[in-house]
Motif scaffolding. Structure first.
Motif, PDB file in Angstrom:
ATOM      1  N   ASP A   1      54.241  52.800  40.794  1.00  0.00           N
ATOM      2  CA  ASP A   1      53.874  51.409  40.510  1.00  0.00           C
ATOM      3  C   ASP A   1      52.372  51.336  40.357  1.00  0.00           C
ATOM      4  O   ASP A   1      51.625  51.776  41.243  1.00  0.00           O
ATOM      5  N   LEU A   2      51.936  50.757  39.250  1.00  0.00           N
ATOM      6  CA  LEU A   2      50.502  50.528  39.046  1.00  0.00           C
ATOM      7  C   LEU A   2      50.216  49.061  39.337  1.00  0.00           C
ATOM      8  O   LEU A   2      50.838  48.173  38.739  1.00  0.00           O
ATOM      9  N   TYR A   3      49.294  48.812  40.275  1.00  0.00           N
ATOM     10  CA  TYR A   3      48.991  47.437  40.703  1.00  0.00           C
ATOM     11  C   TYR A   3      47.641  46.998  40.150  1.00  0.00           C
ATOM     12  O   TYR A   3      46.679  47.773  40.166  1.00  0.00           O
ATOM     13  N   TYR A   4      47.585  45.734  39.736  1.00  0.00           N
ATOM     14  CA  TYR A   4      46.329  45.115  39.276  1.00  0.00           C
ATOM     15  C   TYR A   4      46.280  43.703  39.841  1.00  0.00           C
ATOM     16  O   TYR A   4      47.115  42.878  39.478  1.00  0.00           O
ATOM     17  N   SER A   5      45.343  43.400  40.723  1.00  0.00           N
ATOM     18  CA  SER A   5      45.175  42.030  41.230  1.00  0.00           C
ATOM     19  C   SER A   5      43.961  41.392  40.570  1.00  0.00           C
ATOM     20  O   SER A   5      42.898  42.014  40.456  1.00  0.00           O
ATOM     21  N   VAL A   6      44.150  40.148  40.146  1.00  0.00           N
ATOM     22  CA  VAL A   6      43.098  39.431  39.418  1.00  0.00           C
ATOM     23  C   VAL A   6      42.903  38.064  40.074  1.00  0.00           C
ATOM     24  O   VAL A   6      43.882  37.391  40.372  1.00  0.00           O
ATOM     25  N   PHE A   7      41.657  37.680  40.295  1.00  0.00           N
ATOM     26  CA  PHE A   7      41.355  36.393  40.949  1.00  0.00           C
ATOM     27  C   PHE A   7      40.782  35.410  39.936  1.00  0.00           C
ATOM     28  O   PHE A   7      40.149  35.833  38.976  1.00  0.00           O
ATOM     29  N   ASP A   8      41.013  34.116  40.194  1.00  0.00           N
ATOM     30  CA  ASP A   8      40.488  33.144  39.224  1.00  0.00           C
ATOM     31  C   ASP A   8      39.062  32.727  39.539  1.00  0.00           C
ATOM     32  O   ASP A   8      38.479  31.924  38.841  1.00  0.00           O
ATOM     33  N   ASP A   9      38.452  33.279  40.614  1.00  0.00           N
ATOM     34  CA  ASP A   9      37.095  32.867  40.963  1.00  0.00           C
ATOM     35  C   ASP A   9      36.097  34.006  40.997  1.00  0.00           C
ATOM     36  O   ASP A   9      34.971  33.822  41.451  1.00  0.00           O
TER      37      ASP A   9
ATOM     38  N   LEU B 226      44.777  40.846  31.152  1.00  0.00           N
ATOM     39  CA  LEU B 226      44.302  40.396  32.461  1.00  0.00           C
ATOM     40  C   LEU B 226      42.966  39.707  32.234  1.00  0.00           C
ATOM     41  O   LEU B 226      42.058  40.308  31.639  1.00  0.00           O
ATOM     42  N   GLN B 227      42.863  38.463  32.690  1.00  0.00           N
ATOM     43  CA  GLN B 227      41.616  37.735  32.468  1.00  0.00           C
ATOM     44  C   GLN B 227      40.995  37.299  33.787  1.00  0.00           C
ATOM     45  O   GLN B 227      41.684  36.738  34.645  1.00  0.00           O
TER      46      GLN B 227
ATOM     47  N   ILE C  39      38.676  43.170  39.173  1.00  0.00           N
ATOM     48  CA  ILE C  39      40.088  43.555  39.088  1.00  0.00           C
ATOM     49  C   ILE C  39      40.299  44.637  40.143  1.00  0.00           C
ATOM     50  O   ILE C  39      39.517  45.592  40.221  1.00  0.00           O
ATOM     51  N   VAL C  40      41.312  44.465  40.974  1.00  0.00           N
ATOM     52  CA  VAL C  40      41.543  45.411  42.070  1.00  0.00           C
ATOM     53  C   VAL C  40      42.788  46.226  41.728  1.00  0.00           C
ATOM     54  O   VAL C  40      43.838  45.678  41.402  1.00  0.00           O
ATOM     55  N   ARG C  41      42.636  47.557  41.779  1.00  0.00           N
ATOM     56  CA  ARG C  41      43.722  48.438  41.319  1.00  0.00           C
ATOM     57  C   ARG C  41      44.149  49.420  42.400  1.00  0.00           C
ATOM     58  O   ARG C  41      43.350  49.899  43.185  1.00  0.00           O
TER      59      ARG C  41
ATOM     60  N   CYS D 131      45.390  33.940  42.832  1.00  0.00           N
ATOM     61  CA  CYS D 131      45.360  35.372  42.542  1.00  0.00           C
ATOM     62  C   CYS D 131      46.709  35.764  41.952  1.00  0.00           C
ATOM     63  O   CYS D 131      47.749  35.257  42.377  1.00  0.00           O
ATOM     64  N   GLN D 132      46.695  36.626  40.966  1.00  0.00           N
ATOM     65  CA  GLN D 132      47.947  37.160  40.430  1.00  0.00           C
ATOM     66  C   GLN D 132      47.893  38.677  40.489  1.00  0.00           C
ATOM     67  O   GLN D 132      46.821  39.277  40.382  1.00  0.00           O
ATOM     68  N   THR D 133      49.062  39.277  40.629  1.00  0.00           N
ATOM     69  CA  THR D 133      49.126  40.738  40.648  1.00  0.00           C
ATOM     70  C   THR D 133      50.155  41.217  39.626  1.00  0.00           C
ATOM     71  O   THR D 133      51.298  40.752  39.626  1.00  0.00           O
ATOM     72  N   LEU D 134      49.712  42.123  38.775  1.00  0.00           N
ATOM     73  CA  LEU D 134      50.616  42.768  37.822  1.00  0.00           C
ATOM     74  C   LEU D 134      51.071  44.089  38.433  1.00  0.00           C
ATOM     75  O   LEU D 134      50.246  44.873  38.904  1.00  0.00           O
TER      76      LEU D 134
END
Ligand code: GLA
Length: 736
Positions: free
Chosen positions: A145-153, A13-14, A157-159, A128-131
């Protein structure tokens, strides 16, 4: 950006400046690999040390305990041999406590995911992407389910996690945290926030010790006392340099945030709903979703961490249409009159306020029922026409005619025993049958988990708002929850009460901002006891503290600004001697400190001197000239009175680095001392800037022209204020 490498089984996750890596381990456990400065896509599985274990040098993982009590985990579970702090505990129908999560599948989605009923981050203008990693306990037939949201700006990391009962039996979720991760201790310090009523969010920095340490609330709300935030940072980390990890919780109820240092000098970081007094009955086919936790990493010190939180909250959490707009400069009558006011007094305040440039009058506590002091009438949201003679509609019309907007105070979650509503519905207060409930400020908490009571409270507020042109609401909450009992939940679900209470608050506030989309909502809780990211989803600003003393505010606002944008911090100029501490500070300093928040007044403006009136007018102009820098810019802590015992200094700098506003407060004067040079970080080192001493005599303190690198490394001269508690405001503008 989120990538998955099929060969190494690593998720990467970047964010713009950080990397977070997760491994599906040999046995299928979801293992934490790396969090920190952005790195490459190498096979980092060695970082989990799966080949090293305590008791044998034979084949790896000979025994489960040696693996599970050692492996760095993403969402550790209880009862099966990881003896560190867990994130999830489930008991089955026979009351066995055990859960083990094994990888099942995953997906990467190109957006954020909303959790029904809970405040959530969103992505509007950015990518934004969410794993979602789905894991399974085959014995319980439970999926997590384990959630990880990542924004490009922004570097956040939101979990969160979702627990689904796929079995045919009922289970009990006794603990469901939102985030956990393990890392090596790097001789870190930690920061948490502590306080009390009128003394919220003071920063406490200390070394991490062996064992568990952290912060909790079991008060039913976020609380004055501790805060759902912790930071782990290099011992050498400063305001602008060093590695800092910050964790914050998008929630407004009981929480726990902990760091545990164990036998191998590893750290486990956990955050989520406090498991004490929590148990959620999950019937066959049902799911439970945790609130979201925010993880932030910066290698640019504490200011870097603050920027990441501020950007996330401004861009991806606060929804109010007011978030990027100048707020109306308000005057609140609480410290001016307390309960002793009527229509004429309010109009007098409004008339004078208009003359001085103020834009909105807020009528605080005391306008309803028989409320002439704080021991009655909460729940009776009916205008007291003995005080508001002529009625509310008339008052608002008069105020509008004078040229001010109108706002009003409510405390919808409370009920006074001495109220008509309690006399007709004694079962609407939270209480344990047969036990005299603990009182605080002579009030009980309305059982808003009961839909009937909740609806009554909401409809009472809505009715008042519809009755006149009311453009602002201060939603207060003045006591903490105890004596939990309700006729609405059976015994095996009473452990759900605290969370259901928070969900009920969110539901009411969602209704409010949906039904009244142009309303400016300010949350409040005995000052700042519910200043948290959960409430920011509903209101763009929160009253920071009942302590309006400019010097006390330095520490309160400093701790609050560690993660919350200045645009969200309710801050007012009030009268002296200050009502919380009796301190006398210059009017100018009070204005400078409040300018780094939403800005407004909390005093009887009809009693000010001519000189004070002209100072109000000057302050109003400062707000108009400079508040955009505070609202939208990057905040930099420069010096802390808490640390140096003498002065405080901070700056806001616009994102394009063209404008800055520096506030300096000389707390205690120092005799026979040299002038200070304050170094301003964050400007463009190659550009020339003009710095103007805003409220000073321009012939004695003329503007100076200095290069960004000079301001940053040599500093700017501060003309020392005379007396204690003096302040200096500097406006800095880039030259062509
Ligand atoms: C709380 C708030 C104050 C004021 C009073 C009214 O303490 O924080 O600002 O509104 O309630 O009772």
């Amino acid at each position: 950006m989120i990538k998955f490498n099929e060969q190494t089984k690593i998720f990467h996750l970047q964010t713009p400046n950080s990397s977070y890596q997760i491994l599906i381990s040999h046995k299928g456990h979801i293992s934490h690999v790396y969090y920190g400065t952005k790195i490459g896509d190498d096979d980092l599985s060695y970082l989990t040390r799966q080949m090293e274990y305590g008791f044998s040098n034979q084949e790896i993982f000979r025994e489960k305990h040696s693996l599970l009590d050692f492996l760095p985990m993403e969402y550790p579970t209880d009862g099966i041999g990881d003896f560190r702090e867990s994130a999830l505990a489930i008991s089955d129908a026979e009351n066995h406590n055990g859960v083990e999560l094994i990888y099942k599948n995953h997906k990467i989605i190109e957006e954020t995911v909303q959790i029904p009923g809970l405040p959530c981050v969103f992505a509007e203008n950015s990518k934004c992407q969410t794993l979602v990693i789905t894991t399974e306990d085959a014995v319980l037939n439970v999926e997590v389910d384990l959630y990880y949201s990542v924004f490009d700006d922004c570097d956040a990391i939101v979990r969160w996690a979702k627990i689904k009962n796929n079995s045919s039996k009922t289970i009990f979720v006794n603990k469901a945290l939102s985030a956990a991760f393990d890392m090596d201790d790097n001789n870190f310090d930690m920061i948490t926030l502590h306080g009390s009523w009128a003394r919220e969010r003071h920063i406490d920095r200390r070394p991490i010790h062996m064992g568990k340490q952290g912060v909790v609330s079991k008060r039913g709300e976020t609380s004055h006392q501790e805060h759902p935030f912790l930071a782990i940072l290099d011992k050498t980390a400063t305001e602008n340099a060093g590695n800092v990890y910050g964790v914050n919780f998008i929630y407004s109820g009981n929480f726990v945030a902990e760091v545990q240092k164990n036998q191998f000098d590893s750290l486990r970081v956990t955050m989520g709903i406090n498991p004490e007094n929590f148990s959620w009955k999950l019937n066959s086919g049902d799911a439970f979703e945790t609130p979201q936790a925010v993880l932030v990493f910066s290698d640019k010190g504490l200011n870097g961490m603050s920027h990441a939180f501020h950007d996330l909250y401004r861009e991806h959490l606060i929804r109010s249409p007011f978030k990027a707009k100048p707020r109306p400069i308000l005057i609140n009558n609480w410290e001016a009159t307390y309960f002793n006011f009527n229509t004429e007094k309010l109009l007098e305040i409004a008339r004078q306020s208009k003359k001085d440039g103020i834009e909105m009058l807020v009528m605080d506590d005391g306008w309803f029922g028989k409320r002439n002091n704080d021991d009655c009438s909460l729940g009776d949201w009916v205008v007291n026409e003995e005080k508001i003679n002529g009625g509310l509609k008339n008052l608002v019309e008069q105020v509008n005619k004078i040229g001010l907007k109108f706002g009003i105070w409510f405390e919808p979650e409370m009920i006074s025993p001495d109220s008509d509503v309690f006399r007709s519905h004694p079962d609407w207060a939270i209480q344990i049958p047969g036990r005299v409930p603990g009182m605080s400020r002579q009030q009980l908490v309305l059982d808003i988990v009961n839909p009937e009571a909740r609806n009554f409270a909401y409809e009472s507020v809505a009715k008042i708002l519809k009755s006149a042109n009311i453009e602002y609401v201060k939603w207060d909450m003045n006591r903490q929850l105890s004596d939990i009992g309700t006729p609405c939940l059976p015994a095996d679900q009473l452990g759900e009460y605290f969370h259901r209470y928070v969900l009920a608050v969110y539901e009411m506030q969602e209704r409010l901002i949906t039904d009244f989309p142009n309303l400016l909502l300010e949350n409040c809780s005995g000052g700042g006891a519910r200043f948290d990211p959960g409430m920011l989803y509903y209101s763009p600003q929160i009253w920071c503290s009942d302590d309006t003393d400019a010097i006390e505010r330095l520490s309160i606002q400093e701790g609050t600004a560690l993660m919350y944008p200045l645009s969200s911090m309710g801050a007012h100029v009030s009268v002296c001697p200050n009502h919380a501490v009796g301190r006398v500070t210059p009017f100018k300093t009070r204005g400078h400190v409040a300018l780094s928040g939403t800005f407004g007044y909390e005093l009887d403006i009809t009693k000010l001197s001519d000189d004070e009136h002209s100072q109000v007018q000057k302050q109003v102009q400062n707000y108009k000239d400079y508040s955009h820098i505070v609202r939208d810019g990057d905040y930099y802590r420069i010096a802390s009175y808490r640390e140096n015992n003498e002065f405080d200094c901070w700056a806001s700098i616009t994102k394009d680095k063209k404008q800055a506003l520096v506030t300096f407060v000389q707390v205690l004067n120092h005799p026979n001392y040299k002038s200070r040079f304050v170094k301003i970080p964050g400007l463009n080192p190659d550009k020339k800037y003009k710095a103007t001493y805003v409220d000073e005599d321009q012939t004695q303190n003329p503007p100076v022209i200095l290069q960004g690198s000079t301001l940053q490394n040599a500093g700017i001269k501060i003309a020392r204020p005379w007396g204690d508690f003096g302040s200096v405001l500097i406006y800095i503008e880039m030259m062509n």
